[in-house]
Motif scaffolding. Structure first.
Motif, PDB file in Angstrom:
ATOM      1  N   ARG A 126     -19.812 -42.285  34.065  1.00 48.13           N
ATOM      2  CA  ARG A 126     -19.622 -41.767  32.714  1.00 48.13           C
ATOM      3  C   ARG A 126     -18.840 -40.456  32.765  1.00 48.13           C
ATOM      4  NH1 ARG A 126     -23.371 -43.335  29.064  1.00 48.13           N
ATOM      5  NH2 ARG A 126     -24.140 -45.435  29.440  1.00 48.13           N
TER       6      ARG A 126
ATOM      7  N   VAL B  31     -23.831 -34.273  30.778  1.00 47.85           N
ATOM      8  CA  VAL B  31     -24.413 -33.039  30.246  1.00 47.85           C
ATOM      9  C   VAL B  31     -25.549 -33.374  29.283  1.00 47.85           C
ATOM     10  CG1 VAL B  31     -23.943 -31.137  28.648  1.00 47.85           C
ATOM     11  CG2 VAL B  31     -22.405 -31.547  30.549  1.00 47.85           C
ATOM     12  N   LEU B  32     -25.277 -34.307  28.380  1.00 48.14           N
ATOM     13  CA  LEU B  32     -26.268 -34.661  27.373  1.00 48.14           C
ATOM     14  C   LEU B  32     -27.511 -35.300  27.973  1.00 48.14           C
ATOM     15  CD1 LEU B  32     -26.709 -34.633  24.388  1.00 48.14           C
ATOM     16  CD2 LEU B  32     -24.505 -33.815  25.106  1.00 48.14           C
ATOM     17  N   ALA B  33     -27.306 -36.269  28.859  1.00 44.75           N
ATOM     18  CA  ALA B  33     -28.450 -36.981  29.425  1.00 44.75           C
ATOM     19  C   ALA B  33     -29.310 -36.041  30.259  1.00 44.75           C
ATOM     20  CB  ALA B  33     -27.965 -38.155  30.274  1.00 44.75           C
TER      21      ALA B  33
ATOM     22  N   HIS C 284     -18.175 -36.401  31.823  1.00 42.08           N
ATOM     23  CA  HIS C 284     -19.063 -35.254  31.989  1.00 42.08           C
ATOM     24  C   HIS C 284     -19.918 -35.004  30.759  1.00 42.08           C
ATOM     25  CE1 HIS C 284     -17.380 -34.561  35.768  1.00 42.08           C
ATOM     26  NE2 HIS C 284     -16.267 -33.970  35.402  1.00 42.08           N
ATOM     27  N   LEU C 285     -19.368 -35.336  29.586  1.00 44.31           N
ATOM     28  CA  LEU C 285     -20.101 -35.102  28.347  1.00 44.31           C
ATOM     29  C   LEU C 285     -21.427 -35.862  28.341  1.00 44.31           C
ATOM     30  CD1 LEU C 285     -20.080 -33.814  25.598  1.00 44.31           C
ATOM     31  CD2 LEU C 285     -18.867 -35.796  24.732  1.00 44.31           C
ATOM     32  N   ASP C 286     -21.362 -37.156  28.714  1.00 36.38           N
ATOM     33  CA  ASP C 286     -22.587 -37.960  28.765  1.00 36.38           C
ATOM     34  C   ASP C 286     -23.562 -37.397  29.789  1.00 36.38           C
ATOM     35  OD1 ASP C 286     -21.658 -39.596  26.847  1.00 36.38           O
ATOM     36  OD2 ASP C 286     -21.266 -41.331  28.116  1.00 36.38           O
TER      37      ASP C 286
ATOM     38  N   ARG D 243     -27.126 -44.368  36.375  1.00 39.81           N
ATOM     39  CA  ARG D 243     -26.333 -44.970  35.296  1.00 39.81           C
ATOM     40  C   ARG D 243     -25.234 -44.039  34.802  1.00 39.81           C
ATOM     41  NH1 ARG D 243     -30.039 -48.935  33.202  1.00 39.81           N
ATOM     42  NH2 ARG D 243     -32.034 -48.593  34.229  1.00 39.81           N
ATOM     43  N   LEU D 244     -25.214 -42.828  35.323  1.00 37.20           N
ATOM     44  CA  LEU D 244     -24.300 -41.823  34.753  1.00 37.20           C
ATOM     45  C   LEU D 244     -23.082 -41.547  35.629  1.00 37.20           C
ATOM     46  CD1 LEU D 244     -26.999 -39.242  33.612  1.00 37.20           C
ATOM     47  CD2 LEU D 244     -25.627 -40.688  32.136  1.00 37.20           C
TER      48      LEU D 244
ATOM     49  N   ILE E 124     -22.534 -33.723  36.890  1.00 37.07           N
ATOM     50  CA  ILE E 124     -23.072 -32.434  36.442  1.00 37.07           C
ATOM     51  C   ILE E 124     -24.535 -32.626  36.126  1.00 37.07           C
ATOM     52  CG2 ILE E 124     -22.953 -30.602  34.743  1.00 37.07           C
ATOM     53  CD1 ILE E 124     -20.239 -31.310  34.114  1.00 37.07           C
TER      54      ILE E 124
END
Lengths: 327, 305
Positions: free
Chosen positions: B91, B97-99, B93-95, B87-88, B37
């Motif tokens: 991970r 979204v945040l990154a 989806h939360l990470d 790097r994502l 995402i």
């Protein structure tokens, strides 16, 4: 005592100590900052109930924050103009009483959370993130184009609402109210997390099929969690509106949803005090970086990116190490 | 309400839809191929618009401006992919979204720092300014018609790229089984960088095209980003076909609701009340459309669960 419990106690004491110190040295601005941190912490605890405990990544929690804010704005503006909010089927007058406003904010936001949750929980994963975002936007645009309560300009409330026996216009007294509410919310949330409902919800987050196999209905668990979560965030919205004596559609904006989520990630997902630490650090960063540069969002973004990439459990984990989440 | 006005609104809806498709195609490709995402997709839209406005101001050429938007957004996309996005992938989806939310903050403030807070302007080139006469006596802006044409051409090119070329085969294979195609000797990290840069370039291109209609300013990407998400959710995440259909649906719904709802309420209410109720419902209409679609098809029109 576990390290995390000690840290949590320090955080609460710190949140209490800073405004008391500010009172002594006569810095009302610091008290207001601390109040803002406490209110944001409540919003974060609300979202964390759905996100950390239930694994529901809602990118639309600003909806409930905004509903809480407008509950205050609408009731107080009617009280201000001595008009009734509703004449039929029953008469509802405006009010300046905080407890009544909170009750109203919690009721209305949980009602909205129930409906939005019931619809959104039909989907999962990315679709859930996106549909919650869409509901948030729906309310944002509705508020912007609804002229009755200020539309895009929002609503100004000239006098802060009252609490029996207290002078809410005194910054430290208003801080006390918000801090007490944060403590109550934290207590209630930790009790629910330990209750059989909380355990079942955690189970559903980890393995839906298994929960179904033992006779639980994950949808129902999620919906209850989402509703409670919305109610808590709604309460914080009402407090935030009272802090500023102003509400505007920006409370509904998706950036607001993102910020509430930042509090959680910054502190540590799924930890009771994650959002409290996150909100406090966020306000501190906003204050320090804001003083440092006009373009402080760049630094905030970089720090956030660093936390997500390199400190995955958030700040609490960085300090106390990995322990069992949310217990 | 005349027929001419209705046709004009339909064309406006198409133009909006085509532009949304350029945004949504990249989002949906990146999600389909990499499972990522990317909230920062709107930043590429903004970067494209700024690159175009700056280039047009320096050279006076609209075509060079468009080229600059493609290059700038693609380069920004490739850099972001190689430094952060990579790097994502593994991970949740939360990470992600945040990154990517953090990336928005960095890009928006970075652009404000470079270009200041005042909006820039990108002029429509002379050969495309002014209206063109269509049948039924319709006068329609040439530039908007050109956007529809270019957008549809890009869509066709994208479909051809995915369906016909070897890169397209790799992309499609990457969607279904990334270990397998890595084992077959495809350099998966290069492929991902390419797809990401391609998505960014399309977004930047959309930004440049729209930059000539609206002003070019910081934060211009976010409203469009949200609409693009609505588009891919309606169409089914990962489906280019769904993105095209979703984009046209959203574009038409938004434009026609803004046009028809106030008029419809005007039949039963006073004009001023009708205008405000109509416009507030119109601004919600696409979200209502999305909620409606998801209620019947929880993974979108062309999505697979």
């Amino acid at each position: 005592m576990r390290n995390e419990t000690i840290l949590n106690a320090c955080v609460l004491l710190g949140l209490l100590a800073v405004p008391l110190w500010a009172l002594r040295v006569d810095e009302p601005f610091i008290i207001t900052l601390a109040t803002k941190a406490v209110i944001f912490a409540i919003a974060g605890v609300g979202l964390n109930f759905a996100l950390g405990l239930g694994g529901l990544v809602s990118l639309g929690h600003a909806a409930f924050f905004g509903i809480g804010g407008y509950s205050m704005g609408i009731l107080a503006s009617h009280a201000q103009s001595y008009t009734s909010l509703m004449d039929w089927p029953l008469v509802i007058d405006g009010t300046n009483s905080m407890p009544l406003i909170w009750l109203f904010a919690v009721l209305i936001s949980s009602l909205f959370a129930l409906v939005i949750g019931a619809l959104s929980l039909r989907t999962s994963g990315v679709y859930f993130i996106m549909i919650t975002l869409a509901f948030g936007q729906m309310l944002f645009f509705f508020m912007i184009s609804w002229p009755a309560y200020g539309g895009e300009d929002g609503l100004v409330i000239y006098v802060r609402n009252g609490f029996p026996g207290l002078n809410t216009l005194d910054p430290i007294q208003f801080f006390g109210i918000c801090f007490a509410l944060l403590c109550i919310v934290l207590f209630v949330v930790s009790r629910i997390a330990k209750s059989s409902f909380g355990l079942a919800l955690g189970g559903a987050r980890q393995n839906e099929e298994r929960m179904q196999a033992v006779g639980m209905v994950p949808y129902r668990l999620y919906l209850i969690a989402f509703t409670i979560s919305g109610a808590i965030t709604g309460l914080s919205g009402a407090l935030f509106a009272d802090l500023n004596r102003f509400v505007s559609p920006t409370m509904f904006s998706w950036q607001m949803s993102g910020e509430i989520m930042i509090f959680i990630i910054l502190g540590g997902t799924g930890r009771l005090f994650g959002p409290v630490v996150g909100a406090a650090v966020f306000i501190l960063l906003e204050y320090l970086l804001g003083g440092l540069s006009e373009f402080w969002h760049v630094y905030l973004g970089a720090i956030l990116l660093g936390v997500v990439l390199f400190a995955r459990g958030g700040l609490i984990e960085l300090i106390v190490g990995r322990e069992v989440a949310h217990d | 309400m005349s027929l001419v006005l209705l046709i004009e609104q339909i064309l406006n809806g198409l133009q909006f839809g085509v532009m949304l498709f350029l945004m949504a195609a990249g989002l949906t490709l990146i999600f389909g191929v990499m499972g990522l995402i990317n909230l920062a997709h709107g930043s590429f839209y903004m970067i494209g618009a700024f690159a175009a406005a700056a280039t047009a101001a320096a050279t006076g050429s609209f075509l060079l401006a468009l080229a600059a938007s493609l290059v700038a957004a693609a380069v920004a996309g490739a850099i972001v992919e190689m430094t952060v996005i990579r790097r994502l992938y593994n991970r949740d989806h939360l990470d992600q979204v945040l990154a990517t939310f953090a990336l928005i903050l960095i890009f928006s403030e970075g652009t404000r720092w470079l270009f200041g807070s005042f909006p820039l302007f990108l002029e429509i080139p002379e050969y495309l300014s002014g209206p063109i006469s269509l049948p039924f006596g319709i006068q329609y802006p040439q530039y908007r018609l050109a956007i529809i044409a270019v957008g549809l051409l890009v869509a066709a090119g994208l479909f051809a790229l995915i369906a016909r070329t070897s890169i397209g085969i790799q992309i499609r294979a990457g969607e279904s089984d990334r270990e397998m195609i890595a084992a077959l000797g495809v350099d998966i990290s290069k492929l991902y960088t390419f797809v990401f840069a391609l998505g960014a370039a399309l977004a930047g291109f959309a930004g440049a095209l729209i930059g000539a209609i609206q002003s070019v300013q910081v934060g211009m990407g976010e409203p469009v980003l949200i609409l693009a998400f609505v588009v891919i959710v309606i169409g089914g995440i990962g489906s280019i076909k769904g993105a095209l259909l979703g984009a046209l649906l959203v574009g038409l719904t938004d434009t026609l609701a803004g046009f028809l709802l106030p008029a419809a309420f005007g039949l039963i209410m006073e004009p001023s009340a009708a205008a405000s109720v109509g416009s507030s419902l119109a601004s919600m209409s696409i979200y209502v459309l999305m909620a409606g679609v998801l209620l019947f098809r929880p993974t979108g029109l062309f999505g697979s669960s």
